[in-house]
Design a protein around this motif. Structure first.
Motif, PDB file in Angstrom:
ATOM      1  N   VAL A  38       0.856  -1.176   0.000  1.00 48.83           N
ATOM      2  CA  VAL A  38       0.000   0.000   0.000  1.00 48.83           C
ATOM      3  C   VAL A  38       0.897   1.232   0.000  1.00 48.83           C
ATOM      4  CG1 VAL A  38      -2.023  -1.011   1.102  1.00 48.83           C
ATOM      5  CG2 VAL A  38      -0.193  -0.054   2.518  1.00 48.83           C
ATOM      6  N   ILE A  39       0.412   2.291  -0.601  1.00 47.80           N
ATOM      7  CA  ILE A  39       1.125   3.559  -0.653  1.00 47.80           C
ATOM      8  C   ILE A  39       0.330   4.595   0.119  1.00 47.80           C
ATOM      9  CG2 ILE A  39       1.894   5.445  -2.161  1.00 47.80           C
ATOM     10  CD1 ILE A  39       2.464   3.329  -4.293  1.00 47.80           C
ATOM     11  N   ILE A  40       1.031   5.365   0.939  1.00 45.94           N
ATOM     12  CA  ILE A  40       0.415   6.434   1.718  1.00 45.94           C
ATOM     13  C   ILE A  40       1.002   7.758   1.251  1.00 45.94           C
ATOM     14  CG2 ILE A  40       0.118   7.411   4.030  1.00 45.94           C
ATOM     15  CD1 ILE A  40       0.491   4.554   5.102  1.00 45.94           C
ATOM     16  N   GLU A  41       0.150   8.732   1.010  1.00 46.73           N
ATOM     17  CA  GLU A  41       0.592  10.047   0.550  1.00 46.73           C
ATOM     18  C   GLU A  41       0.098  11.148   1.478  1.00 46.73           C
ATOM     19  OE1 GLU A  41      -0.262  11.054  -3.461  1.00 46.73           O
ATOM     20  OE2 GLU A  41       0.677   9.273  -4.312  1.00 46.73           O
ATOM     21  N   ASN A  42       0.899  12.229   1.547  1.00 53.00           N
ATOM     22  CA  ASN A  42       0.531  13.477   2.209  1.00 53.00           C
ATOM     23  C   ASN A  42       0.379  13.319   3.718  1.00 53.00           C
ATOM     24  OD1 ASN A  42       0.435  14.699  -0.372  1.00 53.00           O
ATOM     25  ND2 ASN A  42      -1.658  13.951  -0.630  1.00 53.00           N
ATOM     26  N   VAL A  43       1.423  12.769   4.334  1.00 52.61           N
ATOM     27  CA  VAL A  43       1.493  12.641   5.784  1.00 52.61           C
ATOM     28  C   VAL A  43       2.795  13.260   6.257  1.00 52.61           C
ATOM     29  CG1 VAL A  43       1.606  11.027   7.725  1.00 52.61           C
ATOM     30  CG2 VAL A  43       0.098  10.551   5.799  1.00 52.61           C
ATOM     31  N   GLU A  44       2.762  14.005   7.369  1.00 51.59           N
ATOM     32  CA  GLU A  44       3.965  14.622   7.903  1.00 51.59           C
ATOM     33  C   GLU A  44       4.967  13.561   8.356  1.00 51.59           C
ATOM     34  OE1 GLU A  44       0.945  15.152   8.942  1.00 51.59           O
ATOM     35  OE2 GLU A  44       0.444  17.269   8.677  1.00 51.59           O
ATOM     36  N   LYS A  45       6.223  13.968   8.478  1.00 53.84           N
ATOM     37  CA  LYS A  45       7.270  13.060   8.941  1.00 53.84           C
ATOM     38  C   LYS A  45       7.158  12.818  10.446  1.00 53.84           C
ATOM     39  CE  LYS A  45      10.812  14.232   5.498  1.00 53.84           C
ATOM     40  NZ  LYS A  45      12.197  14.706   5.305  1.00 53.84           N
ATOM     41  N   ASN A  46       7.742  11.694  10.881  1.00 49.39           N
ATOM     42  CA  ASN A  46       7.957  11.359  12.289  1.00 49.39           C
ATOM     43  C   ASN A  46       6.667  11.197  13.082  1.00 49.39           C
ATOM     44  OD1 ASN A  46      10.800  11.369  12.075  1.00 49.39           O
ATOM     45  ND2 ASN A  46      10.830  13.598  12.266  1.00 49.39           N
ATOM     46  N   LEU A  47       5.616  10.682  12.427  1.00 54.23           N
ATOM     47  CA  LEU A  47       4.401  10.294  13.137  1.00 54.23           C
ATOM     48  C   LEU A  47       4.375   8.769  13.246  1.00 54.23           C
ATOM     49  CD1 LEU A  47       1.717  12.625  11.497  1.00 54.23           C
ATOM     50  CD2 LEU A  47       3.168  13.062  13.477  1.00 54.23           C
ATOM     51  N   LYS A  48       3.879   8.276  14.377  1.00 56.31           N
ATOM     52  CA  LYS A  48       3.878   6.829  14.591  1.00 56.31           C
ATOM     53  C   LYS A  48       2.762   6.179  13.776  1.00 56.31           C
ATOM     54  CE  LYS A  48       4.861   5.291  18.637  1.00 56.31           C
ATOM     55  NZ  LYS A  48       4.795   4.915  20.084  1.00 56.31           N
ATOM     56  N   LEU A  49       3.148   5.240  12.916  1.00 56.54           N
ATOM     57  CA  LEU A  49       2.208   4.525  12.049  1.00 56.54           C
ATOM     58  C   LEU A  49       2.156   3.067  12.486  1.00 56.54           C
ATOM     59  CD1 LEU A  49       1.938   4.760   8.196  1.00 56.54           C
ATOM     60  CD2 LEU A  49       2.117   2.535   9.289  1.00 56.54           C
ATOM     61  N   LYS A  50       0.936   2.541  12.618  1.00 53.50           N
ATOM     62  CA  LYS A  50       0.753   1.145  13.011  1.00 53.50           C
ATOM     63  C   LYS A  50      -0.252   0.470  12.094  1.00 53.50           C
ATOM     64  CE  LYS A  50       1.426   1.932  18.002  1.00 53.50           C
ATOM     65  NZ  LYS A  50       0.781   1.795  19.332  1.00 53.50           N
ATOM     66  N   ILE A  51      -0.064  -0.830  11.902  1.00 48.66           N
ATOM     67  CA  ILE A  51      -1.072  -1.658  11.255  1.00 48.66           C
ATOM     68  C   ILE A  51      -1.440  -2.765  12.232  1.00 48.66           C
ATOM     69  CG2 ILE A  51      -1.589  -3.245   9.368  1.00 48.66           C
ATOM     70  CD1 ILE A  51       0.292  -1.646   7.599  1.00 48.66           C
ATOM     71  N   ASN A  52      -2.729  -2.834  12.567  1.00 55.61           N
ATOM     72  CA  ASN A  52      -3.252  -3.844  13.482  1.00 55.61           C
ATOM     73  C   ASN A  52      -4.238  -4.741  12.746  1.00 55.61           C
ATOM     74  OD1 ASN A  52      -2.713  -1.211  15.015  1.00 55.61           O
ATOM     75  ND2 ASN A  52      -2.863  -2.618  16.717  1.00 55.61           N
ATOM     76  N   ASP A  53      -4.349  -6.002  13.215  1.00 57.45           N
ATOM     77  CA  ASP A  53      -5.465  -6.802  12.738  1.00 57.45           C
ATOM     78  C   ASP A  53      -6.691  -6.447  13.578  1.00 57.45           C
ATOM     79  OD1 ASP A  53      -5.289  -8.182  15.172  1.00 57.45           O
ATOM     80  OD2 ASP A  53      -4.221  -9.892  14.301  1.00 57.45           O
ATOM     81  N   LEU A  54      -7.830  -7.041  13.274  1.00 57.12           N
ATOM     82  CA  LEU A  54      -9.066  -6.647  13.949  1.00 57.12           C
ATOM     83  C   LEU A  54      -9.121  -7.088  15.405  1.00 57.12           C
ATOM     84  CD1 LEU A  54     -11.758  -7.127  11.155  1.00 57.12           C
ATOM     85  CD2 LEU A  54     -10.416  -5.104  11.767  1.00 57.12           C
ATOM     86  N   SER A  55      -8.201  -7.948  15.826  1.00 55.20           N
ATOM     87  CA  SER A  55      -8.122  -8.329  17.240  1.00 55.20           C
ATOM     88  C   SER A  55      -7.309  -7.327  18.046  1.00 55.20           C
ATOM     89  CB  SER A  55      -7.497  -9.719  17.379  1.00 55.20           C
ATOM     90  OG  SER A  55      -6.101  -9.683  17.086  1.00 55.20           O
ATOM     91  N   GLY A  56      -6.628  -6.394  17.343  1.00 53.82           N
ATOM     92  CA  GLY A  56      -5.801  -5.392  18.006  1.00 53.82           C
ATOM     93  C   GLY A  56      -4.325  -5.701  17.984  1.00 53.82           C
ATOM     94  N   LYS A  57      -3.923  -6.852  17.481  1.00 53.78           N
ATOM     95  CA  LYS A  57      -2.510  -7.224  17.430  1.00 53.78           C
ATOM     96  C   LYS A  57      -1.763  -6.338  16.443  1.00 53.78           C
ATOM     97  CE  LYS A  57       0.599 -11.102  16.425  1.00 53.78           C
ATOM     98  NZ  LYS A  57       0.661 -12.528  15.987  1.00 53.78           N
ATOM     99  N   ILE A  58      -0.610  -5.794  16.886  1.00 50.13           N
ATOM    100  CA  ILE A  58       0.214  -4.941  16.021  1.00 50.13           C
ATOM    101  C   ILE A  58       1.044  -5.818  15.103  1.00 50.13           C
ATOM    102  CG2 ILE A  58       2.049  -3.214  15.938  1.00 50.13           C
ATOM    103  CD1 ILE A  58       1.165  -2.257  18.688  1.00 50.13           C
ATOM    104  N   LEU A  59       0.874  -5.629  13.796  1.00 46.12           N
ATOM    105  CA  LEU A  59       1.607  -6.411  12.803  1.00 46.12           C
ATOM    106  C   LEU A  59       2.739  -5.621  12.150  1.00 46.12           C
ATOM    107  CD1 LEU A  59      -1.432  -8.119  11.037  1.00 46.12           C
ATOM    108  CD2 LEU A  59      -0.039  -9.006  12.915  1.00 46.12           C
ATOM    109  N   PHE A  60       2.638  -4.298  12.222  1.00 47.47           N
ATOM    110  CA  PHE A  60       3.647  -3.441  11.587  1.00 47.47           C
ATOM    111  C   PHE A  60       3.645  -2.107  12.318  1.00 47.47           C
ATOM    112  CE2 PHE A  60       4.865  -0.152   8.541  1.00 47.47           C
ATOM    113  CZ  PHE A  60       6.059  -0.657   8.037  1.00 47.47           C
TER     114      PHE A  60
END
Length: 227
Positions: A175-197
């Motif tokens: 996936v590509i993300i555009e137009n976000v400031e630098k140095n913000l914490k980005l997370k990807i979770n599954d629907l159970s809440g587990k952090i995968l990235f």
């Protein structure tokens, strides 16, 4: 054929932190010490940009005029305030137009933040004006204040600020993300809440490899991002 992955996006902020602190460039407009107001002197160079930064969950505020007063800070989880834990001031000497006034103003900026013990508390308030914003930071122990203005609505760049984008969605490989400031914490979770990235945003365009993810729905969140 592999089933595609679908992403949901949420923008999240921790209590006690206003996303506008991070989404604006701030410029000192006046300093009030012991009820005496000093407006920002004019220099031959541009006034420095004052910025809040999130470095992997460690927060800093750099209050800049010609020199800068940099503070390591911790946000209060209940009130609009932060606690200074440490920091220091730069020591460059300005000898241009208005040198005496500029040097005195630099010292006031430094003293406001650094002439305190570790643990000093500062309240903050953001006032929305007709076409700009004003940030007011108040030292709790003395009532002294520093005022900052932003250029959020005053520059061509911000006037045409682009909207957040996440694509392709659904996706199978990245996936590509555009137009976000630098140095913000980005997370990807599954629907159970587990952090995968988990990472810090690095640029206005960021590509994330999700080829190893199992088929399903995921939540992508960016802390302190004003979408």
């Amino acid at each position: 054929m592999r089933t595609k992955l679908f992403f949901l996006f949420i923008s999240c902020s921790l209590f006690g932190q206003n996303a506008e602190l991070f989404n604006n460039d701030w410029y000192i407009s006046k300093i009030v010490l012991s009820n005496q107001t000093s407006d920002t002197p004019v220099m031959q160079v541009s006034t420095g940009t004052s910025l809040f930064a999130n470095n992997g969950g460690n927060y800093n505020f750099n209050s800049s005029y010609y020199n800068s007063a940099n503070s390591t800070i911790t946000f209060n989880t209940v009130t609009d305030s932060f606690t200074r834990q440490g920091g220091g001031c730069t020591l460059a000497v300005y000898n241009g137009t208005n040198a005496a006034a500029a040097q005195a103003y630099d010292q006031k900026n430094c003293d406001f933040y650094l002439n305190t013990t570790s643990g000093a508390i500062f309240n903050y308030e953001i006032v929305n004006n007709s076409n700009s914003k004003t940030l007011i930071i108040t030292k709790v122990t003395t009532g002294d204040k520093i005022y900052y203005n932003n250029s959020f609505l005053g520059t061509k760049e911000n006037a045409i600020k682009k909207a957040f984008k996440l694509y392709p969605n659904p996706s199978t490989d990245f996936v590509i993300i555009e137009n976000v400031e630098k140095n913000l914490k980005l997370k990807i979770n599954d629907l159970s809440g587990k952090i995968l990235f988990e990472t810090l945003t690095s640029d206005k365009i960021q590509k994330i490899d999700i080829s190893s993810f199992a088929t399903g729905q995921y939540i992508l969140s960016i802390e302190n991002f004003k979408s």
